[in-house]
Design a protein around this motif. Sequence first.
Motif, PDB file in Angstrom:
ATOM      1  N   SER A 248       4.818 -19.014 -39.975  1.00  0.00           N
ATOM      2  CA  SER A 248       3.611 -19.206 -39.163  1.00  0.00           C
ATOM      3  C   SER A 248       3.579 -20.605 -38.549  1.00  0.00           C
ATOM      4  O   SER A 248       3.037 -20.801 -37.472  1.00  0.00           O
ATOM      5  N   VAL A 249       4.172 -21.583 -39.224  1.00  0.00           N
ATOM      6  CA  VAL A 249       4.192 -22.942 -38.680  1.00  0.00           C
ATOM      7  C   VAL A 249       5.232 -23.032 -37.557  1.00  0.00           C
ATOM      8  O   VAL A 249       4.966 -23.575 -36.483  1.00  0.00           O
ATOM      9  N   LEU A 250       6.409 -22.461 -37.812  1.00  0.00           N
ATOM     10  CA  LEU A 250       7.448 -22.496 -36.771  1.00  0.00           C
ATOM     11  C   LEU A 250       6.982 -21.728 -35.528  1.00  0.00           C
ATOM     12  O   LEU A 250       7.274 -22.109 -34.387  1.00  0.00           O
TER      13      LEU A 250
ATOM     14  N   PHE B 132       8.152 -31.491 -44.633  1.00  0.00           N
ATOM     15  CA  PHE B 132       7.991 -31.663 -46.088  1.00  0.00           C
ATOM     16  C   PHE B 132       7.786 -30.335 -46.810  1.00  0.00           C
ATOM     17  O   PHE B 132       8.190 -30.168 -47.959  1.00  0.00           O
ATOM     18  N   TYR B 133       7.198 -29.372 -46.112  1.00  0.00           N
ATOM     19  CA  TYR B 133       6.932 -28.079 -46.755  1.00  0.00           C
ATOM     20  C   TYR B 133       8.248 -27.361 -47.070  1.00  0.00           C
ATOM     21  O   TYR B 133       8.432 -26.787 -48.142  1.00  0.00           O
ATOM     22  N   THR B 134       9.173 -27.413 -46.105  1.00  0.00           N
ATOM     23  CA  THR B 134      10.450 -26.743 -46.332  1.00  0.00           C
ATOM     24  C   THR B 134      11.253 -27.479 -47.406  1.00  0.00           C
ATOM     25  O   THR B 134      12.063 -26.874 -48.106  1.00  0.00           O
TER      26      THR B 134
ATOM     27  N   PHE C 269      -8.079 -27.665 -45.564  1.00  0.00           N
ATOM     28  CA  PHE C 269      -7.457 -27.369 -44.265  1.00  0.00           C
ATOM     29  C   PHE C 269      -6.029 -26.885 -44.447  1.00  0.00           C
ATOM     30  O   PHE C 269      -5.598 -25.907 -43.841  1.00  0.00           O
ATOM     31  N   PHE C 270      -5.297 -27.606 -45.291  1.00  0.00           N
ATOM     32  CA  PHE C 270      -3.892 -27.268 -45.484  1.00  0.00           C
ATOM     33  C   PHE C 270      -3.755 -25.863 -46.059  1.00  0.00           C
ATOM     34  O   PHE C 270      -2.979 -25.043 -45.586  1.00  0.00           O
ATOM     35  N   SER C 271      -4.554 -25.582 -47.074  1.00  0.00           N
ATOM     36  CA  SER C 271      -4.422 -24.315 -47.760  1.00  0.00           C
ATOM     37  C   SER C 271      -4.791 -23.137 -46.857  1.00  0.00           C
ATOM     38  O   SER C 271      -4.182 -22.076 -46.922  1.00  0.00           O
ATOM     39  N   LEU C 272      -5.791 -23.335 -46.005  1.00  0.00           N
ATOM     40  CA  LEU C 272      -6.209 -22.225 -45.137  1.00  0.00           C
ATOM     41  C   LEU C 272      -5.394 -22.151 -43.850  1.00  0.00           C
ATOM     42  O   LEU C 272      -5.645 -21.304 -42.999  1.00  0.00           O
ATOM     43  N   SER C 273      -4.430 -23.049 -43.668  1.00  0.00           N
ATOM     44  CA  SER C 273      -3.622 -23.091 -42.425  1.00  0.00           C
ATOM     45  C   SER C 273      -4.474 -23.336 -41.191  1.00  0.00           C
ATOM     46  O   SER C 273      -4.200 -22.787 -40.123  1.00  0.00           O
ATOM     47  N   ILE C 274      -5.513 -24.142 -41.318  1.00  0.00           N
ATOM     48  CA  ILE C 274      -6.377 -24.354 -40.155  1.00  0.00           C
ATOM     49  C   ILE C 274      -6.293 -25.788 -39.638  1.00  0.00           C
ATOM     50  O   ILE C 274      -5.816 -26.677 -40.330  1.00  0.00           O
ATOM     51  N   GLY C 275      -6.758 -25.985 -38.400  1.00  0.00           N
ATOM     52  CA  GLY C 275      -6.845 -27.330 -37.838  1.00  0.00           C
ATOM     53  C   GLY C 275      -5.679 -27.700 -36.936  1.00  0.00           C
ATOM     54  O   GLY C 275      -5.665 -28.786 -36.365  1.00  0.00           O
ATOM     55  N   MET C 276      -4.667 -26.825 -36.816  1.00  0.00           N
ATOM     56  CA  MET C 276      -3.535 -27.175 -35.954  1.00  0.00           C
ATOM     57  C   MET C 276      -3.134 -26.037 -35.030  1.00  0.00           C
ATOM     58  O   MET C 276      -2.087 -26.083 -34.395  1.00  0.00           O
ATOM     59  N   GLY C 277      -3.977 -25.007 -34.984  1.00  0.00           N
ATOM     60  CA  GLY C 277      -3.694 -23.941 -34.035  1.00  0.00           C
ATOM     61  C   GLY C 277      -2.817 -22.820 -34.550  1.00  0.00           C
ATOM     62  O   GLY C 277      -2.536 -21.869 -33.824  1.00  0.00           O
ATOM     63  N   THR C 278      -2.400 -22.888 -35.807  1.00  0.00           N
ATOM     64  CA  THR C 278      -1.633 -21.763 -36.358  1.00  0.00           C
ATOM     65  C   THR C 278      -2.458 -20.483 -36.235  1.00  0.00           C
ATOM     66  O   THR C 278      -1.960 -19.428 -35.843  1.00  0.00           O
ATOM     67  N   LEU C 279      -3.740 -20.612 -36.545  1.00  0.00           N
ATOM     68  CA  LEU C 279      -4.560 -19.397 -36.511  1.00  0.00           C
ATOM     69  C   LEU C 279      -5.109 -19.116 -35.109  1.00  0.00           C
ATOM     70  O   LEU C 279      -5.671 -18.052 -34.871  1.00  0.00           O
TER      71      LEU C 279
ATOM     72  N   GLY D 299      -0.726 -14.295 -45.492  1.00  0.00           N
ATOM     73  CA  GLY D 299       0.644 -14.739 -45.774  1.00  0.00           C
ATOM     74  C   GLY D 299       0.842 -16.179 -45.337  1.00  0.00           C
ATOM     75  O   GLY D 299       1.519 -16.962 -46.002  1.00  0.00           O
ATOM     76  N   SER D 300       0.233 -16.532 -44.206  1.00  0.00           N
ATOM     77  CA  SER D 300       0.323 -17.916 -43.747  1.00  0.00           C
ATOM     78  C   SER D 300      -0.471 -18.834 -44.669  1.00  0.00           C
ATOM     79  O   SER D 300      -0.018 -19.900 -45.059  1.00  0.00           O
ATOM     80  N   ALA D 301      -1.668 -18.377 -45.041  1.00  0.00           N
ATOM     81  CA  ALA D 301      -2.548 -19.234 -45.840  1.00  0.00           C
ATOM     82  C   ALA D 301      -2.030 -19.400 -47.271  1.00  0.00           C
ATOM     83  O   ALA D 301      -1.980 -20.504 -47.801  1.00  0.00           O
ATOM     84  N   ILE D 302      -1.642 -18.284 -47.884  1.00  0.00           N
ATOM     85  CA  ILE D 302      -1.226 -18.363 -49.294  1.00  0.00           C
ATOM     86  C   ILE D 302       0.235 -18.776 -49.371  1.00  0.00           C
ATOM     87  O   ILE D 302       1.095 -18.151 -48.768  1.00  0.00           O
ATOM     88  N   GLY D 303       0.489 -19.827 -50.081  1.00  0.00           N
ATOM     89  CA  GLY D 303       1.874 -20.289 -50.167  1.00  0.00           C
ATOM     90  C   GLY D 303       1.963 -21.435 -51.140  1.00  0.00           C
ATOM     91  O   GLY D 303       1.195 -21.524 -52.107  1.00  0.00           O
ATOM     92  N   LEU D 304       2.875 -22.359 -50.857  1.00  0.00           N
ATOM     93  CA  LEU D 304       3.054 -23.513 -51.741  1.00  0.00           C
ATOM     94  C   LEU D 304       1.781 -24.339 -51.822  1.00  0.00           C
ATOM     95  O   LEU D 304       1.530 -25.018 -52.809  1.00  0.00           O
ATOM     96  N   GLY D 305       0.970 -24.285 -50.756  1.00  0.00           N
ATOM     97  CA  GLY D 305      -0.285 -25.026 -50.745  1.00  0.00           C
ATOM     98  C   GLY D 305      -1.179 -24.623 -51.913  1.00  0.00           C
ATOM     99  O   GLY D 305      -1.894 -25.454 -52.473  1.00  0.00           O
ATOM    100  N   ASN D 306      -1.126 -23.354 -52.288  1.00  0.00           N
ATOM    101  CA  ASN D 306      -1.965 -22.873 -53.379  1.00  0.00           C
ATOM    102  C   ASN D 306      -1.331 -23.125 -54.739  1.00  0.00           C
ATOM    103  O   ASN D 306      -2.006 -23.529 -55.681  1.00  0.00           O
ATOM    104  N   ILE D 307      -0.045 -22.854 -54.844  1.00  0.00           N
ATOM    105  CA  ILE D 307       0.562 -22.816 -56.172  1.00  0.00           C
ATOM    106  C   ILE D 307       1.220 -24.148 -56.532  1.00  0.00           C
ATOM    107  O   ILE D 307       1.216 -24.570 -57.672  1.00  0.00           O
TER     108      ILE D 307
HETATM  109  N1  PFF Z   1      -1.442 -22.712 -45.842  1.00  0.00           N
HETATM  110  C1  PFF Z   1      -0.080 -22.889 -46.272  1.00  0.00           C
HETATM  111  C2  PFF Z   1      -0.077 -22.998 -47.775  1.00  0.00           C
HETATM  112  O1  PFF Z   1      -1.142 -23.155 -48.383  1.00  0.00           O
HETATM  113  O2  PFF Z   1       0.986 -22.933 -48.365  1.00  0.00           O
HETATM  114  C3  PFF Z   1       0.566 -24.073 -45.619  1.00  0.00           C
HETATM  115  C4  PFF Z   1       0.340 -24.136 -44.147  1.00  0.00           C
HETATM  116  C5  PFF Z   1       0.760 -23.079 -43.335  1.00  0.00           C
HETATM  117  C6  PFF Z   1      -0.336 -25.194 -43.585  1.00  0.00           C
HETATM  118  C7  PFF Z   1       0.488 -23.102 -41.973  1.00  0.00           C
HETATM  119  C8  PFF Z   1      -0.610 -25.230 -42.235  1.00  0.00           C
HETATM  120  C9  PFF Z   1      -0.179 -24.186 -41.454  1.00  0.00           C
HETATM  121  F1  PFF Z   1      -0.432 -24.209 -40.176  1.00  0.00           F
END
Ligand code: PFF
Length: 455
Positions: A326-328, A107-109, A228-238, A24-32
Amino acid sequence: MSEKNSGQRDSFSTNFGAIAAIAGSAIGLGNIWRFPYVTGENGGGAFLFIYLIFIVSIGVPVMISEFIIGRSTQRNPYGAFRLLAPGKPWFLIGLMGVLAAFFILSFYTTVAGWTLEYFYQSVTGNLGGKGHDELTAMFSSFLDHPFRPYLWFLIFMGLTALIIISGVKNGIERYTKLLMPLLFILLLLLVIRSLTLKGAGEGLKFLFRPDFSKITPKVILEALGQGFFSLSIGMGTLITYGSYIRKKDNLTRIASYVVFSDTLVAVIAGVAIFPAVFALGGSAASGEGLMFVVLPEVLHKLPFGNIFSLLFFILLAVAAITSTISVLEVIVAFLVEEKNMPRKKATVIATVSVSILGLLTVASLGSLKDFTILGKNIFGILEYLTANIMLPLGGLFIVIFTGWFLSRAILKSEMTNNGEIKTRYLPVYLVLVRYLAPVAIACVFLYSLGILKFW
Ligand code: PFF
């Protein structure tokens, strides 16, 4: 999703729950939204090719490393590094993650707000019967509107905060299990409609036939950043979500499911969008508006187009909210665990401060659009800085940390669940985190700075 009450750390209740929340965190606007527009701006097939290589060779090991750090410490990223490496500066990775969370949410919101506007426009029937030029004009006049984009931003931010405050386990988990497969089916319908448009073949060629002459340092950096963005990695979300994974769940397996489904959704979104772009006379490189000017037209070429359109945009908003929470959560978990704040207060403080930057970000596409630095507005700067620099840099340090500094015993015990399960992936993982992933990320940085040249 997790709930944490009165100091007791809770966890995802099932293996499926963990996968659903992390996917749910990974799949989002980043993909579509982002994957098609960045692919379109970076030449199509060659970009996709490099993207896939990065996902497997860098994305998977970074993701597993974050899970290991989170689950072995049961802490937010900052606290996790403090615990694993006391007195050393590794905790700065955690702080950079909190900062990245602020920037990304802004920017995501903003874009998540656009999905609400398009949902609303579908309900009022305003999207139907419009061609490419009209939809393009509609999108830009929406961005220029004196309050609509701001209002949708605030509504979306508020919804995210509400979910974070009001224990989410039962709500989000239950709904997303039903709604995300529905979004997937809708995407498949769009794929079929898009592929049956006259001239669709060009779009497929654009996406799947790599033209290697298009590869430039910029394309490579963008592919890494998008991964990185799409997988939600690199900033500690996971790391944060990893800390909620139960001890008996298989980390490698969770990572494989998440990476596979995330990539599948991105590619399918590409197949829904590019054939339509070529068939309906748009440009693949039309920037962040791409999805919003292409998909309404395709949706309205389906029977009962309006219904599909409103379904699509509301489901997209749901996909976006499972990412924004997941970001908040990264900021909130930090404030709760490190600053001893009650969860509610932490959420309010985080939401208000993100909203200040966020409203500026919204304005940077409207009334403030002439304010640019190095040719980019605030929206563009935050997007570039986080996806292409902060996340890969965070990922670089994370793999160096697990590959070279974290004890082998912790790695092994996390990957085998204390010897309970066998994993053949461990030796491969070690090679990836020690050598391949850090060298690859470093090379991409040096290459895009012009310091390293391959040809
Ligand atoms: N991975 C999310 C997306 O592809 O829509 C965006 C995202 C969520 C980026 C969480 C980074 C993050 F920590």
